[in-house]
Design a protein around this motif. Structure first.
Motif, PDB file in Angstrom:
ATOM      1  N   MET A 104      57.008  45.280  13.253  1.00  0.00           N
ATOM      2  CA  MET A 104      56.903  45.088  11.798  1.00  0.00           C
ATOM      3  C   MET A 104      56.762  43.612  11.436  1.00  0.00           C
ATOM      4  O   MET A 104      56.155  43.280  10.406  1.00  0.00           O
ATOM      5  CB  MET A 104      58.128  45.688  11.108  1.00  0.00           C
ATOM      6  CG  MET A 104      58.151  47.208  11.124  1.00  0.00           C
ATOM      7  SD  MET A 104      59.735  47.908  10.533  1.00  0.00           S
ATOM      8  CE  MET A 104      59.781  47.358   8.831  1.00  0.00           C
ATOM      9  N   ALA A 105      57.307  42.733  12.247  1.00  0.00           N
ATOM     10  CA  ALA A 105      57.214  41.298  11.970  1.00  0.00           C
ATOM     11  C   ALA A 105      55.786  40.793  12.047  1.00  0.00           C
ATOM     12  O   ALA A 105      55.471  39.722  11.513  1.00  0.00           O
ATOM     13  CB  ALA A 105      58.100  40.520  12.937  1.00  0.00           C
ATOM     14  N   ASP A 106      54.906  41.540  12.704  1.00  0.00           N
ATOM     15  CA  ASP A 106      53.518  41.121  12.868  1.00  0.00           C
ATOM     16  C   ASP A 106      52.568  41.822  11.905  1.00  0.00           C
ATOM     17  O   ASP A 106      51.351  41.637  11.987  1.00  0.00           O
ATOM     18  CB  ASP A 106      53.063  41.387  14.308  1.00  0.00           C
ATOM     19  CG  ASP A 106      53.858  40.589  15.322  1.00  0.00           C
ATOM     20  OD1 ASP A 106      54.203  39.437  15.008  1.00  0.00           O
ATOM     21  OD2 ASP A 106      54.156  41.134  16.410  1.00  0.00           O
ATOM     22  N   TRP A 107      53.092  42.633  11.019  1.00  0.00           N
ATOM     23  CA  TRP A 107      52.216  43.307  10.069  1.00  0.00           C
ATOM     24  C   TRP A 107      51.490  42.286   9.192  1.00  0.00           C
ATOM     25  O   TRP A 107      52.038  41.224   8.854  1.00  0.00           O
ATOM     26  CB  TRP A 107      53.025  44.241   9.171  1.00  0.00           C
ATOM     27  CG  TRP A 107      53.384  45.553   9.806  1.00  0.00           C
ATOM     28  CD1 TRP A 107      53.655  45.776  11.119  1.00  0.00           C
ATOM     29  CD2 TRP A 107      53.528  46.800   9.140  1.00  0.00           C
ATOM     30  NE1 TRP A 107      53.954  47.102  11.316  1.00  0.00           N
ATOM     31  CE2 TRP A 107      53.882  47.756  10.120  1.00  0.00           C
ATOM     32  CE3 TRP A 107      53.400  47.215   7.827  1.00  0.00           C
ATOM     33  CZ2 TRP A 107      54.108  49.096   9.807  1.00  0.00           C
ATOM     34  CZ3 TRP A 107      53.627  48.547   7.506  1.00  0.00           C
ATOM     35  CH2 TRP A 107      53.965  49.469   8.499  1.00  0.00           C
ATOM     36  N   GLY A 108      50.282  42.630   8.793  1.00  0.00           N
ATOM     37  CA  GLY A 108      49.494  41.746   7.943  1.00  0.00           C
ATOM     38  C   GLY A 108      48.959  42.477   6.732  1.00  0.00           C
ATOM     39  O   GLY A 108      49.411  43.585   6.380  1.00  0.00           O
ATOM     40  N   ALA A 109      47.968  41.871   6.085  1.00  0.00           N
ATOM     41  CA  ALA A 109      47.420  42.416   4.845  1.00  0.00           C
ATOM     42  C   ALA A 109      46.848  43.817   5.036  1.00  0.00           C
ATOM     43  O   ALA A 109      47.005  44.685   4.174  1.00  0.00           O
ATOM     44  CB  ALA A 109      46.347  41.474   4.306  1.00  0.00           C
ATOM     45  N   GLU A 110      46.187  44.048   6.161  1.00  0.00           N
ATOM     46  CA  GLU A 110      45.539  45.334   6.361  1.00  0.00           C
ATOM     47  C   GLU A 110      46.554  46.478   6.377  1.00  0.00           C
ATOM     48  O   GLU A 110      46.344  47.515   5.729  1.00  0.00           O
ATOM     49  CB  GLU A 110      44.750  45.322   7.671  1.00  0.00           C
ATOM     50  CG  GLU A 110      43.975  46.601   7.931  1.00  0.00           C
ATOM     51  CD  GLU A 110      43.131  46.522   9.189  1.00  0.00           C
ATOM     52  OE1 GLU A 110      42.564  47.568   9.586  1.00  0.00           O
ATOM     53  OE2 GLU A 110      43.031  45.431   9.786  1.00  0.00           O
ATOM     54  N   GLU A 111      47.638  46.289   7.098  1.00  0.00           N
ATOM     55  CA  GLU A 111      48.654  47.336   7.162  1.00  0.00           C
ATOM     56  C   GLU A 111      49.290  47.582   5.792  1.00  0.00           C
ATOM     57  O   GLU A 111      49.516  48.724   5.388  1.00  0.00           O
ATOM     58  CB  GLU A 111      49.741  46.977   8.173  1.00  0.00           C
ATOM     59  CG  GLU A 111      49.296  47.032   9.623  1.00  0.00           C
ATOM     60  CD  GLU A 111      48.687  45.722  10.106  1.00  0.00           C
ATOM     61  OE1 GLU A 111      48.484  45.582  11.315  1.00  0.00           O
ATOM     62  OE2 GLU A 111      48.416  44.830   9.259  1.00  0.00           O
ATOM     63  N   PHE A 112      49.561  46.499   5.059  1.00  0.00           N
ATOM     64  CA  PHE A 112      50.185  46.653   3.742  1.00  0.00           C
ATOM     65  C   PHE A 112      49.221  47.241   2.723  1.00  0.00           C
ATOM     66  O   PHE A 112      49.619  48.024   1.858  1.00  0.00           O
ATOM     67  CB  PHE A 112      50.739  45.314   3.252  1.00  0.00           C
ATOM     68  CG  PHE A 112      52.178  45.095   3.638  1.00  0.00           C
ATOM     69  CD1 PHE A 112      53.197  45.310   2.727  1.00  0.00           C
ATOM     70  CD2 PHE A 112      52.508  44.689   4.925  1.00  0.00           C
ATOM     71  CE1 PHE A 112      54.524  45.126   3.090  1.00  0.00           C
ATOM     72  CE2 PHE A 112      53.830  44.503   5.298  1.00  0.00           C
ATOM     73  CZ  PHE A 112      54.848  44.725   4.375  1.00  0.00           C
ATOM     74  N   ASP A 113      47.954  46.878   2.803  1.00  0.00           N
ATOM     75  CA  ASP A 113      46.982  47.434   1.856  1.00  0.00           C
ATOM     76  C   ASP A 113      46.877  48.944   2.012  1.00  0.00           C
ATOM     77  O   ASP A 113      46.692  49.667   1.025  1.00  0.00           O
ATOM     78  CB  ASP A 113      45.603  46.801   2.070  1.00  0.00           C
ATOM     79  CG  ASP A 113      45.550  45.358   1.601  1.00  0.00           C
ATOM     80  OD1 ASP A 113      46.512  44.910   0.954  1.00  0.00           O
ATOM     81  OD2 ASP A 113      44.549  44.679   1.891  1.00  0.00           O
ATOM     82  N   GLU A 114      47.005  49.418   3.229  1.00  0.00           N
ATOM     83  CA  GLU A 114      46.944  50.854   3.459  1.00  0.00           C
ATOM     84  C   GLU A 114      48.224  51.544   2.990  1.00  0.00           C
ATOM     85  O   GLU A 114      48.178  52.640   2.419  1.00  0.00           O
ATOM     86  CB  GLU A 114      46.719  51.129   4.944  1.00  0.00           C
ATOM     87  CG  GLU A 114      46.615  52.616   5.282  1.00  0.00           C
ATOM     88  CD  GLU A 114      46.322  52.867   6.755  1.00  0.00           C
ATOM     89  OE1 GLU A 114      46.374  54.041   7.166  1.00  0.00           O
ATOM     90  OE2 GLU A 114      46.043  51.889   7.483  1.00  0.00           O
ATOM     91  N   LEU A 115      49.340  50.878   3.191  1.00  0.00           N
ATOM     92  CA  LEU A 115      50.634  51.481   2.872  1.00  0.00           C
ATOM     93  C   LEU A 115      50.961  51.403   1.380  1.00  0.00           C
ATOM     94  O   LEU A 115      51.434  52.380   0.781  1.00  0.00           O
ATOM     95  CB  LEU A 115      51.726  50.761   3.664  1.00  0.00           C
ATOM     96  CG  LEU A 115      53.080  51.426   3.793  1.00  0.00           C
ATOM     97  CD1 LEU A 115      52.972  52.701   4.611  1.00  0.00           C
ATOM     98  CD2 LEU A 115      54.078  50.466   4.438  1.00  0.00           C
ATOM     99  N   ALA A 116      50.716  50.250   0.776  1.00  0.00           N
ATOM    100  CA  ALA A 116      51.059  50.008  -0.636  1.00  0.00           C
ATOM    101  C   ALA A 116      49.884  49.299  -1.293  1.00  0.00           C
ATOM    102  O   ALA A 116      49.830  48.073  -1.335  1.00  0.00           O
ATOM    103  CB  ALA A 116      52.320  49.153  -0.744  1.00  0.00           C
ATOM    104  N   PRO A 117      48.903  50.039  -1.807  1.00  0.00           N
ATOM    105  CA  PRO A 117      47.709  49.423  -2.391  1.00  0.00           C
ATOM    106  C   PRO A 117      48.048  48.401  -3.464  1.00  0.00           C
ATOM    107  O   PRO A 117      49.009  48.576  -4.231  1.00  0.00           O
ATOM    108  CB  PRO A 117      46.954  50.615  -2.980  1.00  0.00           C
ATOM    109  CG  PRO A 117      47.422  51.795  -2.195  1.00  0.00           C
ATOM    110  CD  PRO A 117      48.856  51.511  -1.867  1.00  0.00           C
ATOM    111  N   ILE A 118      47.255  47.342  -3.529  1.00  0.00           N
ATOM    112  CA  ILE A 118      47.440  46.338  -4.570  1.00  0.00           C
ATOM    113  C   ILE A 118      47.102  46.974  -5.924  1.00  0.00           C
ATOM    114  O   ILE A 118      46.002  47.494  -6.103  1.00  0.00           O
ATOM    115  CB  ILE A 118      46.533  45.116  -4.327  1.00  0.00           C
ATOM    116  CG1 ILE A 118      46.865  44.466  -2.980  1.00  0.00           C
ATOM    117  CG2 ILE A 118      46.685  44.107  -5.453  1.00  0.00           C
ATOM    118  CD1 ILE A 118      45.881  43.408  -2.546  1.00  0.00           C
ATOM    119  N   PRO A 119      48.016  46.946  -6.888  1.00  0.00           N
ATOM    120  CA  PRO A 119      47.759  47.602  -8.172  1.00  0.00           C
ATOM    121  C   PRO A 119      46.926  46.738  -9.117  1.00  0.00           C
ATOM    122  O   PRO A 119      47.403  46.263 -10.157  1.00  0.00           O
ATOM    123  CB  PRO A 119      49.162  47.859  -8.718  1.00  0.00           C
ATOM    124  CG  PRO A 119      49.979  46.736  -8.166  1.00  0.00           C
ATOM    125  CD  PRO A 119      49.399  46.449  -6.795  1.00  0.00           C
TER     126      PRO A 119
END
Length: 417
Positions: A392-407
């Motif tokens: 999890m410490a290496d997660w980046g924008a791609e992983e977060f964009d999939e998990l929690a889309p930018i509103p």
């Protein structure tokens, strides 16, 4: 505690006569930085149709809605159109009978701009002492021509508004004080949203459904708050499908900034974060505060619950989505949760925590991943366990964009239909 937290706490405990003369301390003009571009988008009036089934998420997706409120597209309710004026809205709510509320009432506001008036604990309520927590259904209040056709131009406070749900009404800051069984839904706030109990009253079942603060800021104000003044109680409240961007402290300031802070000299507990994503401010994403030894409600209910919620430290927020604004401090620690809350009265399930947690003791934890190995030692659990995931410490924008889309405004327009 931030300056807002301190000022709010003082005001929450001040006598009524003093409150009328109090105003919040000014703060530096915030600077904003958005992870993506995009201007304001006006939504079309909601199409008739059934209430959507809830889809679990980390943030808004258009499906989180208070169960006690008619859906926006429900055609089987009585509709009242009112001018864009707080007095007209108040009169329409006051005219509702219990029988009408039970059958369903939707008050629709004609296009325009509603004035604010301030959101400190000394601000007069734009709406006050109306509605009923005993109604079988909440009265729904929303714009006649869809989101964006009615806005609130300044910070605003509601006091003693019961059994009313406001939806698709964007604002600056909303403070709901003593608003039992009321809710705010599907709305974007520029600087924040807060719930409070004051004047010795008890507030229950206040709800935030898909409330979004999308842009990072350099500021000294905690954007989200859950507070209680002396002799008061706030409990059994929910933040569902919400999203909070980080607040960065301006260089030279010494304020303690949290994204969502639980605080006050009264009793506060019973907070549930569900399907919500909160990116950490300088200190943390969630400040749990604590419980006084003489708190009369100590042990009476869960203190706080994370139900399918994502929390990050500010360090993670910078890494995956929000660059540090010019003129702002960078965090010296990577903390997602601060405060101890009430030991053995904290609960979490199906959640992700990116960053460390202040030493605390949890009752039940199920299917929760943490990026900090320290949680295994510092955050004891009576039943269950934390799952440490070093990746999890290496997660980046791609992983977060999939998990929690930018509103973005475009995204919100697509889900709030």
């Amino acid at each position: 505690m931030s300056r807002r937290g301190f000022v709010g706490l003082v005001l929450l405990t001040a006598p009524a006569a003093v409150l009328a003369a109090c105003t919040a301390s000014p703060s530096p003009a915030p600077t904003t930085s958005s992870p993506t571009g995009g201007g304001g988008t006006t939504g079309a009036p909601s199409a008739p149709g059934p209430r959507p089934e809830v889809v679990r998420s980390f943030g808004p997706n258009g499906t989180h809605w208070p169960a006690h409120t008619p859906w926006l597209g429900d055609e089987n309710v009585a509709v009242t159109e009112v001018d864009c004026d707080w007095e007209a809205i108040s009169e329409a709510i006051a005219a509702v009978t219990p029988e009408q509320a039970a059958a369903g009432v939707h008050i629709k506001i004609r296009p325009g701009t509603l004035p604010g008036g301030g959101s400190s604990s000394g601000s007069a309520g734009v709406l006050a002492d109306i509605g009923s927590a005993d109604w079988a259904q909440n009265v729904l209040v929303s714009p006649l021509e869809g989101r964006g056709s009615v806005t609130i131009d300044d910070e605003a406070r509601l006091v003693g508004v019961h059994g009313v749900t406001f939806a698709r009404l964007d604002g600056v800051v909303i403070l709901m004080t003593n608003c039992t069984r009321s809710a705010w839904a599907h709305s974007k706030m520029t600087y924040g949203f807060r719930m409070a109990a004051s004047y010795g009253e008890t507030t229950r079942e206040c709800g935030a459904y898909e409330i979004v603060m999308a842009d990072a800021k350099a500021d000294i104000v905690d954007p989200f708050g859950y507070a209680s003044g002396e002799g008061s109680l706030i409990t059994d409240c929910v933040w569902e499908g919400c999203y909070g961007a980080p607040v960065f402290r301006p260089s030279g300031a010494d304020d303690h900034v949290d994204s969502l802070q639980m605080y006050g000299t009264g009793s506060y507990r019973g907070l549930t974060l569900r399907d919500t994503a909160v990116f950490g401010s300088l200190n943390c994403a969630l400040q749990l505060g604590g419980v006084a030894d003489d708190d009369p409600y100590k042990g009476s209910s869960p203190f706080a619950t994370l139900d399918h919620t994502l929390l990050t430290s500010q360090a993670t927020a910078i890494q995956v989505r929000y660059p540090t604004p010019d003129g702002a401090d960078t965090p010296k620690m990577a903390q997602a949760i601060n405060g101890i809350g009430e030991p053995q009265h904290l609960y979490a399930n199906d959640s992700l925590i990116f960053g460390s947690m202040h030493r605390s003791s949890w009752a039940v934890v199920s299917n929760c991943k943490v990026s900090s190995e320290g949680a295994l030692e510092n955050n004891a659990i009576q039943d269950g366990k934390w799952t440490y995931d070093a990746d999890m410490a290496d997660w980046g924008a791609e992983e977060f964009d999939e998990l929690a889309p930018i509103p973005t405004d475009e995204y919100l327009a697509s889900v709030w239909t």
